[in-house]
Design an enzyme around this catalytic site. Sequence first.
Site, PDB file in Angstrom:
ATOM      1  N   ARG A  96       0.665  -1.322   0.109  1.00 12.04           N
ATOM      2  CA  ARG A  96       0.051   0.201  -0.079  1.00 12.04           C
ATOM      3  C   ARG A  96       0.868   1.323  -0.049  1.00 12.04           C
ATOM      4  NH1 ARG A  96      -2.075   0.834   6.177  1.00 12.04           N
ATOM      5  NH2 ARG A  96      -0.301   0.192   7.148  1.00 12.04           N
ATOM      6  N   ASP A 260       6.317   4.818  17.217  1.00 11.77           N
ATOM      7  CA  ASP A 260       7.236   3.626  16.873  1.00 11.77           C
ATOM      8  C   ASP A 260       8.765   4.131  17.353  1.00 11.77           C
ATOM      9  OD1 ASP A 260       5.272   2.303  15.474  1.00 11.77           O
ATOM     10  OD2 ASP A 260       5.689   3.374  13.695  1.00 11.77           O
TER      11      ASP A 260
END
Length: 317
Positions: A96, A260
Site C-alpha cells: 500500500r 514507533d
Amino acid sequence: MAFLSCPSLIGTITMNPTIDVAAQTQSVRPTHKLRTFGEREDPGGGGLNVARVVRELGGRALALVLSGGATGRHLEELLAEDGTPFQPVRIAGRTRISHSVTDASNGHEYRFVAEGPTVGEAEWRAVLDAIEALDAGWLIASGSLPPGVPADFYHRVAAVAERRNTPFVLDSSGPALTMGLAGRVHLLKSSLTELEMVAGRALPTRDDQERAASDLVSAGRVAMVALTLGEHGAMLMLPEGPFWLPALNVVVNGTAGAGDSFLAGMVMALGEGRSPMDAFAWGVATGAAAVTAPGTAHPDRGTVERLRGLVRGPARA
C-alpha cells in the site's frame, strides 16, 4: 548521556507495510487543485519504523516485512537506500501507499492511510516460518494486520517467541491487539485509544488509565505497559505501580512514527540491560526527537541523547 552498544538483535514484524508519502501545501481547501512541496517518501509501517530507528541509534535490527508488486519493489529500494536491514516475504498483492499532507498556513497534518492488500494463508504462514528461524534477542510486532491475516496472528507470534524464550513486544490495535494479549507479552506499547479498546471503556482520567494498565499487569497478561499520550506525556505501568513522565517541549514538524520511535528507544535500552524506568525515559526522548524531524520516524541520535539529558526520573503518580 549516550546509548551503549546494544548486544541484542531486535527483530521486528511488519505485516502491513506502506510507502509513506509526506508533503506540504500552502492551504488545504476542498475541490481545489493543491500544489504540494517538500515531498518525501519513507518506508513505513510499525515494525519497519522501529527497525530503522534502532539502526539510527546504533543498534542491530532485522525487519521481517511483507512485500508485493511494483510498490513492494519500491519499498525494498527505499529500505536499501536508508540502510534498514530487512528480510522480505513476498506476496501477490501490492504494498500500500499512504499519504500525509501538512497545511503550511496552520500546521495541521492530514493523514490518509490505505487498507493494504489481501494476504493469503500460505503468505502469512511464511512469516511465522521466518520468525521460527530468526535468532533475535527481542521480537517486536508493530502495526496493523492486512486483510486475509487472521486476527489471532500476533497470538501465534507470541507463542513462537515464548517457545524460543524471546521477550515479545506488542504494539497494535483492534482485534489483532486484543487477541495478541492472549499470549505472553513482555511489553505492551499502547495509545489511549488502544488501551480504552482493551479495557472496554473510556479512560478519561489518570486514575482510569492507571487502573486499566494495572489490571493487565496484575492479571499476568503483560509484564509492563507503556502508555503514550502525546503532549500529555506517558505512563509506565510496572508491578510496583505507575510512573509518569511529562512530554518534552519541542518543535513539532511531523508526528508520523513517533510512537514507533518511542518503542524503538525503549526496547533498545531494555536490550542493553537498562532498568524499565531508564528505558522508559529513553523512549520518551526518542519519541520527542522523532517529532522534531519531517517524514516518518527519523530521530537524530544526537538529538535523542540531548533530550534524554532533559528527562527527569519518572515520578510515581
